[in-house]
Design a protein around this motif. Structure first.
Motif, short mmCIF file in Angstrom:
data_model
loop_
_atom_site.label_atom_id
_atom_site.label_comp_id
_atom_site.label_asym_id
_atom_site.label_seq_id
_atom_site.Cartn_x
_atom_site.Cartn_y
_atom_site.Cartn_z
N ALA A 187 -18.36 18.70 31.02
CA ALA A 187 -19.13 17.68 31.94
C ALA A 187 -17.80 16.97 32.65
O ALA A 187 -18.06 16.41 33.98
N GLN A 188 -16.87 16.62 32.08
CA GLN A 188 -15.79 16.34 32.89
C GLN A 188 -15.16 16.92 33.98
O GLN A 188 -15.07 16.52 35.10
N GLU A 211 -15.97 18.74 40.09
CA GLU A 211 -16.37 19.73 41.06
C GLU A 211 -17.27 18.88 42.17
O GLU A 211 -17.26 19.25 43.35
N GLN A 212 -18.18 18.13 41.43
CA GLN A 212 -18.99 17.41 42.47
C GLN A 212 -18.37 16.53 43.27
O GLN A 212 -18.61 16.34 44.49
N ASN A 247 -15.21 17.31 50.42
CA ASN A 247 -14.82 18.31 51.26
C ASN A 247 -15.79 18.57 52.43
O ASN A 247 -15.35 19.05 53.47
N GLU A 248 -17.00 18.18 52.37
CA GLU A 248 -17.94 18.09 53.32
C GLU A 248 -17.55 17.63 54.70
O GLU A 248 -17.84 18.15 55.55
N ALA A 249 -16.88 16.56 54.66
CA ALA A 249 -16.52 15.73 55.79
C ALA A 249 -15.07 16.27 56.53
O ALA A 249 -14.74 15.89 57.49
N ARG A 284 -9.09 22.18 38.03
CA ARG A 284 -10.23 21.55 39.09
C ARG A 284 -9.52 19.92 39.38
O ARG A 284 -9.67 19.71 40.65
N LEU A 285 -8.59 19.55 38.66
CA LEU A 285 -8.15 18.20 39.25
C LEU A 285 -7.09 18.45 40.31
O LEU A 285 -7.20 17.63 41.34
#
Length: 196
Positions: free
Chosen positions: A95-96, A101-102, A108-110, A163-164
Motif C-alpha cells: 500500500a505504501q 503511484e497515486q 504527472n497530469e499537469a 516508485r520513489l
C-alpha cells in the motif's frame, strides 16, 4: 517508542554494527550499505525540503516520504523471518508503494510532455530533488543486490524504492513550473566544438 539517550556506545569501534536481530555485521556489509543509502536518500530529501516553503503540499508529501524511508530502513535492518509468536517486524507494505503511484499519476497530469531527457537542474528545488532521485536509484541497486544474496528480503521494499525514484523525477519537473523550466538534453550539442 524509540528511546536514544546515549549517542556513542563504542560497540562499533571494531567496524561492526548491530541490526534489529541476528549477529552483528561489518559496517561494509551489503545490508548495512543498503539501509545506509536509504538514510542518505532521506537526508537528500531533507535538503530538498529547504526549498519547499512556497509549496506546502509538496512539503507535506516529502515529510511523509521521509517517515516511510525510516520504515524502509528498519525493514532492511531486520533480516530474516519473524520467530513464531514474536511481534511482527516493521515492513514496507504494498500500500505504501501504491500511494506513491497515486502521487505520480496525480502530479504527472499537469506536466508538459517531454521531448527529450531532462538534465538535473532548473530551480534549486528541482536540482535537489534530482540529487535525491539519483541517491534513491543507488539505494535501489543495492536492494536488488541484497535480494539476490538474501532472498528472504522483503520484495515490497524494492517496489517502494523504485516508485520513489520515479516520483522524485516527477516532483523535480513539478518544481520546474510543471516542466516549463526543465533543462533538456540536446544530444551531441557540443560535439563540433561549438563552445556554448
Amino acid at each position: 517508542m524509540v528511546k536514544l539517550n546515549k549517542i556513542y556506545t563504542k560497540t562499533g569501534d571494531d567496524g561492526t554494527t548491530g541490526l534489529v536481530r541476528g549477529p552483528r555485521r561489518s559496517k561494509a556489509d551489503l545490508r548495512v550499505e543498503a539501509f545506509g543509502t536509504v538514510d542518505e536518500a532521506n537526508s537528500s530529501i531533507g535538503m530538498a525540503r529547504l526549498h519547499t516553503v512556497s509549496m506546502p503540499k509538496l512539503d507535506r508529501l516529502l515529510a511523509r516520504i521521509q517517515n516511510d524511508l525510516f520504515d524502509l530502513g528498519s525493514d532492511l535492518a531486520t533480516p530474516g523471518a519473524d520467530a513464531e509468536g514474536a511481534p511482527p517486524s516493521l515492513r514496507i507494505l504494498p500500500a505504501q508503494a501504491e500511494w506513491l503511484e497515486q502521487q505520480i499519476d496525480g502530479f504527472n497530469e499537469a506536466l508538459k510532455p517531454l521531448t527529450s531527457f531532462v538534465l538535473p537542474g532548473g530551480s534549486p528545488l528541482a536540482a535537489t530533488l534530482h540529487v535525491a532521485r539519483t541517491v534513491t536509484r543507488r539505494a535501489e541497486r543495492l536492494v536488488v543486490e541484497l535480494i539476490d544474496r538474501e532472498p528472504d528480503t522483503n520484495a515490497a521494499a524494492l517496489v517502494y524504492i523504485n516508485r520513489l525514484s520515479d516520483l522524485l523525477f516527477v516532483l523535480a519537473r513539478v518544481a520546474n513550473a510543471n516542466g516549463e523550466n526543465d533543462v533538456l538534453w540536446t544530444p551531441g550539442k557540443f560535439r563540433g566544438g561549438n563552445g556554448s
